[in-house]
Scaffold this motif. Structure first.
Motif, PDB file in Angstrom:
ATOM      1  N   GLU A 357       0.529  -1.305  -0.026  1.00 32.56           N
ATOM      2  CA  GLU A 357       0.121   0.042  -0.154  1.00 32.56           C
ATOM      3  C   GLU A 357       0.589   1.499   0.151  1.00 32.56           C
ATOM      4  OE1 GLU A 357      -2.205   2.497   3.008  1.00 32.56           O
ATOM      5  OE2 GLU A 357      -3.896   0.669   2.371  1.00 32.56           O
ATOM      6  N   ILE A 358       0.654   2.238  -0.971  1.00 28.89           N
ATOM      7  CA  ILE A 358       1.666   3.793  -0.791  1.00 28.89           C
ATOM      8  C   ILE A 358       0.626   4.293  -0.974  1.00 28.89           C
ATOM      9  CG2 ILE A 358       2.652   4.762  -2.840  1.00 28.89           C
ATOM     10  CD1 ILE A 358       3.082   2.238  -4.510  1.00 28.89           C
ATOM     11  N   SER A 359       1.005   5.050  -0.220  1.00 25.36           N
ATOM     12  CA  SER A 359       0.816   6.664   0.255  1.00 25.36           C
ATOM     13  C   SER A 359       1.739   8.144   0.302  1.00 25.36           C
ATOM     14  CB  SER A 359       0.153   6.526   2.080  1.00 25.36           C
ATOM     15  OG  SER A 359      -0.510   6.032   2.534  1.00 25.36           O
ATOM     16  N   PHE A 360       0.720   8.510  -0.209  1.00 23.65           N
ATOM     17  CA  PHE A 360       2.141  10.082  -0.820  1.00 23.65           C
ATOM     18  C   PHE A 360       2.070  11.224   0.318  1.00 23.65           C
ATOM     19  CE2 PHE A 360       0.469   7.722  -4.430  1.00 23.65           C
ATOM     20  CZ  PHE A 360       1.425   7.478  -5.495  1.00 23.65           C
ATOM     21  N   LEU A 361       3.033  11.802   0.845  1.00 20.16           N
ATOM     22  CA  LEU A 361       3.169  12.746   2.108  1.00 20.16           C
ATOM     23  C   LEU A 361       2.439  13.924   1.231  1.00 20.16           C
ATOM     24  CD1 LEU A 361       4.360  13.609   4.076  1.00 20.16           C
ATOM     25  CD2 LEU A 361       6.561  14.566   2.756  1.00 20.16           C
ATOM     26  N   PHE A 362       2.101  14.983  -0.231  1.00 17.23           N
ATOM     27  CA  PHE A 362       0.930  15.816  -0.918  1.00 17.23           C
ATOM     28  C   PHE A 362       0.041  15.342  -0.848  1.00 17.23           C
ATOM     29  CE2 PHE A 362       5.387  16.636  -0.475  1.00 17.23           C
ATOM     30  CZ  PHE A 362       5.996  17.655   0.736  1.00 17.23           C
ATOM     31  N   GLU A 363      -0.546  14.338  -0.846  1.00 22.85           N
ATOM     32  CA  GLU A 363      -1.801  13.567  -1.789  1.00 22.85           C
ATOM     33  C   GLU A 363      -2.422  13.198  -1.401  1.00 22.85           C
ATOM     34  OE1 GLU A 363      -0.523  12.978  -5.508  1.00 22.85           O
ATOM     35  OE2 GLU A 363       1.054  13.961  -5.479  1.00 22.85           O
ATOM     36  N   THR A 364      -3.872  12.929  -1.033  1.00 18.76           N
ATOM     37  CA  THR A 364      -4.522  11.854  -0.085  1.00 18.76           C
ATOM     38  C   THR A 364      -4.430  10.580  -1.449  1.00 18.76           C
ATOM     39  OG1 THR A 364      -6.589  12.989  -1.925  1.00 18.76           O
ATOM     40  CG2 THR A 364      -6.478  14.237  -0.078  1.00 18.76           C
ATOM     41  N   THR A 365      -4.075  10.702  -2.211  1.00 21.10           N
ATOM     42  CA  THR A 365      -3.788   9.147  -3.153  1.00 21.10           C
ATOM     43  C   THR A 365      -3.917   7.969  -2.096  1.00 21.10           C
ATOM     44  OG1 THR A 365      -3.774  10.640  -5.264  1.00 21.10           O
ATOM     45  CG2 THR A 365      -2.927   7.988  -5.002  1.00 21.10           C
ATOM     46  N   ARG A 366      -4.116   7.392  -2.068  1.00 17.17           N
ATOM     47  CA  ARG A 366      -3.163   5.607  -2.055  1.00 17.17           C
ATOM     48  C   ARG A 366      -3.796   4.532  -3.307  1.00 17.17           C
ATOM     49  NH1 ARG A 366      -5.395   2.823   2.805  1.00 17.17           N
ATOM     50  NH2 ARG A 366      -7.498   3.331   1.977  1.00 17.17           N
ATOM     51  N   ILE A 367      -2.695   4.599  -2.737  1.00 17.68           N
ATOM     52  CA  ILE A 367      -2.217   2.997  -4.284  1.00 17.68           C
ATOM     53  C   ILE A 367      -2.288   2.039  -4.007  1.00 17.68           C
ATOM     54  CG2 ILE A 367      -1.422   1.988  -6.230  1.00 17.68           C
ATOM     55  CD1 ILE A 367      -0.830   4.903  -6.565  1.00 17.68           C
ATOM     56  N   ASN A 368      -3.065   0.302  -3.959  1.00 21.78           N
ATOM     57  CA  ASN A 368      -2.346  -0.213  -3.544  1.00 21.78           C
ATOM     58  C   ASN A 368      -2.288  -1.503  -5.018  1.00 21.78           C
ATOM     59  OD1 ASN A 368      -4.040  -1.251  -0.910  1.00 21.78           O
ATOM     60  ND2 ASN A 368      -5.326  -0.125  -1.798  1.00 21.78           N
ATOM     61  N   VAL A 369      -0.561  -1.404  -4.216  1.00 21.03           N
ATOM     62  CA  VAL A 369      -0.205  -2.539  -5.502  1.00 21.03           C
ATOM     63  C   VAL A 369      -0.024  -4.181  -5.474  1.00 21.03           C
ATOM     64  CG1 VAL A 369       1.791  -2.357  -7.226  1.00 21.03           C
ATOM     65  CG2 VAL A 369       0.779  -0.300  -6.074  1.00 21.03           C
ATOM     66  N   ASP A 370      -0.385  -4.831  -6.246  1.00 20.35           N
ATOM     67  CA  ASP A 370       0.003  -6.319  -6.133  1.00 20.35           C
ATOM     68  C   ASP A 370      -0.233  -6.872  -7.471  1.00 20.35           C
ATOM     69  OD1 ASP A 370      -1.824  -7.779  -3.771  1.00 20.35           O
ATOM     70  OD2 ASP A 370      -3.086  -5.666  -4.568  1.00 20.35           O
ATOM     71  N   TYR A 371       1.132  -8.195  -6.970  1.00 21.55           N
ATOM     72  CA  TYR A 371       2.396  -8.415  -8.227  1.00 21.55           C
ATOM     73  C   TYR A 371       1.850  -9.621  -8.319  1.00 21.55           C
ATOM     74  CZ  TYR A 371       5.560  -4.785  -9.073  1.00 21.55           C
ATOM     75  OH  TYR A 371       6.474  -3.637  -9.224  1.00 21.55           O
ATOM     76  N   ARG A 372       1.673 -10.418  -8.895  1.00 19.53           N
ATOM     77  CA  ARG A 372       1.898 -11.782  -8.953  1.00 19.53           C
ATOM     78  C   ARG A 372       1.964 -12.282 -10.167  1.00 19.53           C
ATOM     79  NH1 ARG A 372      -1.715 -13.912  -4.853  1.00 19.53           N
ATOM     80  NH2 ARG A 372      -1.862 -15.316  -6.251  1.00 19.53           N
ATOM     81  N   MET A 373       3.786 -12.907  -9.997  1.00 21.15           N
ATOM     82  CA  MET A 373       4.143 -13.060 -11.038  1.00 21.15           C
ATOM     83  C   MET A 373       3.693 -14.789 -11.987  1.00 21.15           C
ATOM     84  SD  MET A 373       7.566 -12.836 -11.972  1.00 21.15           S
ATOM     85  CE  MET A 373       7.676 -11.792 -10.309  1.00 21.15           C
ATOM     86  N   VAL A 374       2.598 -14.889 -11.321  1.00 30.57           N
ATOM     87  CA  VAL A 374       2.442 -16.246 -12.016  1.00 30.57           C
ATOM     88  C   VAL A 374       0.679 -16.476 -11.266  1.00 30.57           C
ATOM     89  CG1 VAL A 374       2.031 -18.635 -12.903  1.00 30.57           C
ATOM     90  CG2 VAL A 374       4.100 -17.473 -12.316  1.00 30.57           C
ATOM     91  N   GLU A 375      -0.120 -15.553 -12.573  1.00 27.42           N
ATOM     92  CA  GLU A 375      -1.707 -16.180 -12.004  1.00 27.42           C
ATOM     93  C   GLU A 375      -2.274 -16.697 -12.955  1.00 27.42           C
ATOM     94  OE1 GLU A 375      -5.104 -15.327 -13.153  1.00 27.42           O
ATOM     95  OE2 GLU A 375      -3.928 -15.664 -14.458  1.00 27.42           O
ATOM     96  N   ALA A 376      -3.123 -17.692 -11.862  1.00 29.19           N
ATOM     97  CA  ALA A 376      -2.992 -18.341 -12.139  1.00 29.19           C
ATOM     98  C   ALA A 376      -3.842 -18.763 -13.129  1.00 29.19           C
ATOM     99  CB  ALA A 376      -4.363 -19.000 -10.888  1.00 29.19           C
ATOM    100  N   GLN A 377      -4.952 -18.186 -14.006  1.00 27.32           N
ATOM    101  CA  GLN A 377      -5.808 -18.850 -14.929  1.00 27.32           C
ATOM    102  C   GLN A 377      -4.711 -18.838 -16.250  1.00 27.32           C
ATOM    103  OE1 GLN A 377      -9.216 -16.078 -15.401  1.00 27.32           O
ATOM    104  NE2 GLN A 377     -10.514 -17.459 -14.174  1.00 27.32           N
ATOM    105  N   SER A 378      -4.204 -17.595 -16.341  1.00 23.91           N
ATOM    106  CA  SER A 378      -2.977 -17.080 -17.632  1.00 23.91           C
ATOM    107  C   SER A 378      -1.662 -17.352 -17.806  1.00 23.91           C
ATOM    108  CB  SER A 378      -3.139 -15.910 -17.461  1.00 23.91           C
ATOM    109  OG  SER A 378      -2.607 -15.199 -16.964  1.00 23.91           O
ATOM    110  N   GLY A 379      -1.055 -17.506 -16.254  1.00 21.20           N
ATOM    111  CA  GLY A 379       0.173 -18.266 -16.218  1.00 21.20           C
ATOM    112  C   GLY A 379       1.246 -16.903 -16.452  1.00 21.20           C
ATOM    113  N   ASP A 380       0.623 -15.773 -17.053  1.00 22.31           N
ATOM    114  CA  ASP A 380       1.133 -14.803 -16.974  1.00 22.31           C
ATOM    115  C   ASP A 380       1.647 -13.651 -16.148  1.00 22.31           C
ATOM    116  OD1 ASP A 380       2.246 -15.038 -19.892  1.00 22.31           O
ATOM    117  OD2 ASP A 380       0.165 -14.690 -19.715  1.00 22.31           O
ATOM    118  N   GLN A 381       2.555 -12.662 -15.959  1.00 24.07           N
ATOM    119  CA  GLN A 381       2.401 -11.898 -14.648  1.00 24.07           C
ATOM    120  C   GLN A 381       1.194 -10.298 -14.590  1.00 24.07           C
ATOM    121  OE1 GLN A 381       6.120  -9.855 -14.247  1.00 24.07           O
ATOM    122  NE2 GLN A 381       5.467  -8.804 -12.053  1.00 24.07           N
ATOM    123  N   LEU A 382       0.733 -10.630 -14.136  1.00 26.68           N
ATOM    124  CA  LEU A 382      -0.278  -9.701 -13.359  1.00 26.68           C
ATOM    125  C   LEU A 382       0.117  -8.424 -12.625  1.00 26.68           C
ATOM    126  CD1 LEU A 382      -3.259  -7.912 -13.170  1.00 26.68           C
ATOM    127  CD2 LEU A 382      -3.787 -10.042 -11.632  1.00 26.68           C
TER     128      LEU A 382
END
Length: 567
Positions: A357-382
């Motif tokens: 979870e990424i928060s910013f000092l001068f902004e109200t934005t929050r970004i949730n970042v998820d990496y899936r190296m091998v996504e279950a259905q496709s086998g590709d990275q998400l």
């Protein structure tokens, strides 16, 4: 699941998650406390209490478990596609008699005269309204909604207050539009006719997606949105009715989602490909209307450079949204982030699973970042990013590719009204924008064209799939189409949903010819598609197949014109 647990299906206190248990019910034993709800011999749904939903839930269950969210695919066609010419030949005057049209959408205005026989009775076999709760009047095994029979609908039509007896109504109008274009009665003074006005209808009214699902992916609460598992239930219901009545059915799907791998590997896509193999079933799916929305980014990555820049403009009205980056193997991918105000998030290094979870000092934005190296259905990275209260302006992402081969990745923003129209990629790419489940391999994926000008609809999503399978396959009239309204009048609509309804009517004609007239008794979607591709109109100045038109524009007259010497 037991009837006593069925309240979880509609309660926002529970998150729906799809589990691929592969028919092995012992796998579901570990989820017993979450009320496993078996859908078929491959998929089940579990209901996770909202109190247990955390940012780690995606890591625990995987991206594929979260139901994708689907929006609507629409906003003098019979002559253009050869229907009128076919009607001039008595032997080929195919109007859908004996064929069912199945619609999974926003419901239907069953009181509209275009859905009635000459004696005033309904042409609707049944309606499953997922939004109306009942004690036990739902389809077997579903545990929610209410099923209304033909007899109940006729009773309602004969009463002074139909909605007292059958309170199901299409409040949006999209389902009524789809059903009308495919199968509405002829209304000569309004220059209107459905493609197969003698067919009968089976209708599913989908319930809206739960707020908890919308909140997770940043989808506004006030736009039409439908969950993948509810659509799966709806398709299964249509097929069960067709089997019960032993009737052929043309299924029409006018819904779309930009979530997922865009290679036909989702749960709904898998179900539709299985169903498309059933004799007597023909499935048509809208390609989507994402072609000119600037919501897709694609780039290759030169291994000598190692990264590319991706810029995203975020609207001042944007409250939140999700964004998906899918990277092609064998390379791996990672990102850094630069906000509009200049705050920099250094490169988030790839790993098997990343949740941050990424928060910013001068902004109200929050970004949730998820990496899936091998996504279950496709086998590709998400790489999934979920933005909350994003700062207005241009966000810059540096996308890194690691490997000794040239890398390539796609990035998609949400479709339809799930995101503000002025949130878009600065260097967007209009191709590979076919929405799910339109990337499903076996069903017919339909784009829209203007039958007056002979040009493709500029807003239509374009192919191919992310793995270069040919989608869409066919084009149908979908610009300025006369359509029924909820006021029981007519209006003009445009979109690939309208084109798909038109195509569904065409496939019903082929089912009538093949099965009911016994020229091709076991015909499937794949064979219907082959007939349509063979007879499609192709402009000699255009090379086919292509990403815009597929194999060309539907021409049902030419399909039979090629066959009639053999019959």
């Amino acid at each position: 699941m037991t009837p006593e647990e069925s309240f979880k299906i509609t309660s926002n206190e529970y998150m729906d998650l799809i589990i691929d248990y592969g028919g092995n019910e012992s796998i579901l034993e570990i989820y017993q406390e979450y009320s496993p709800h078996i859908m078929n011999d491959r998929f089940a749904v579990i209901y996770l209490p909202s109190t247990l939903i955390t940012e780690r839930t995606l890591v625990q269950f995987g991206y594929a478990a979260f139901p994708s969210s689907f929006g609507l695919a629409s906003e003098r066609s019979l002559e253009a596609s050869g229907v009128t010419r076919i009607r001039r030949f008595p032997a080929f005057d195919l109007r859908g008699a004996g064929v069912l049209i199945g619609v999974v959408d926003t419901g239907i205005d069953y009181t509209n005269p275009i859905f009635r026989n000459e004696d005033g009775t309904t042409r609707i076999v049944s309606i499953w309204d997922q939004t109306i709760e009942s004690l036990d009047e739902y389809p077997e095994g579903t545990f929610y909604g209410t099923e209304y029979s033909r007899d109940q609908i006729n009773e309602a039509l004969n009463s002074e207050n139909p909605l007292v007896i059958v309170p199901s109504m299409d409040e949006i109008g999209h389902g009524t539009m789809m059903a009308g274009i495919a199968a509405g009665n002829e209304v000569p003074d309004r220059d209107f006719s459905g493609v197969v006005p003698e067919s009968e209808l089976v209708v599913v009214k989908l319930k809206q997606a739960k707020p908890i699902i919308r909140e997770f992916f940043g989808i506004p609460l006030d736009v039409p949105c439908y969950q993948e598992n509810d659509i799966i239930w709806g398709v299964q219901y249509l097929i069960s009715v067709a089997r019960l009545l032993d009737r052929p059915m043309a299924i029409c799907i006018g819904l779309g989602s930009s979530q997922g791998s865009h290679n036909g590997r989702g749960y709904l896509s898998a179900l539709l490909s299985v169903a498309a193999n059933f004799p007597g079933i023909a499935i048509s799916i809208a390609a989507g209307n994402e072609g000119n929305k600037r919501r897709h980014f694609f780039s290759t990555v030169d291994p000598a450079i190692g990264s590319v820049t991706m810029e995203l403009n975020v609207s001042e009205d944007e409250e939140g949204f999700s964004m998906e980056l899918w990277g092609a193997g064998p390379n791996t991918y990672s990102i850094d982030i630069l906000s509009p105000t200049g705050e920099y998030v250094p490169r988030i290094v790839e790993s098997l699973v990343v949740n941050r979870e990424i928060s910013f000092l001068f902004e109200t934005t929050r970004i949730n970042v998820d990496y899936r190296m091998v996504e279950a259905q496709s086998g590709d990275q998400l790489i999934l990013l979920r933005f909350e209260a994003p700062t207005t302006g241009v966000w810059t992402f540096q996308v890194y590719s690691r490997g000794d081969l040239q890398g390539a990745f796609h990035c998609w923003l949400p479709a339809d009204e799930f995101i503000e129209p002025t949130t878009y990629f600065l260097q967007s790419n209009p191709y590979t924008t076919v929405t799910a489940p339109g990337n499903s391999p076996l069903p017919i994926t339909v784009t829209a064209y203007n039958s007056e000008t002979g040009t493709i609809y500029l807003g239509a999503s374009r192919g191919y799939t992310r793995t270069d399978d040919i989608k869409p396959e066919l084009a149908a009239p979908g610009v300025n189409i006369i359509s029924p309204t909820l006021q029981q009048g007519f209006d003009i609509v445009t979109g690939t949903g309208a084109a798909t309804a038109h195509c569904a009517g065409i496939t019903a004609m082929i089912l009538e010819w093949g099965i009911l007239r016994e020229f091709y008794p076991n015909i499937t979607t794949a064979e219907v598609k082959s007939f349509l591709i063979r007879g499609a109109f192709r402009n000699e100045r255009i090379q086919y197949p292509n990403r815009d038109w597929g194999y060309g524009a539907i021409d049902i007259f030419n399909v039979f014109n090629q066959l009639r010497t053999e019959i």
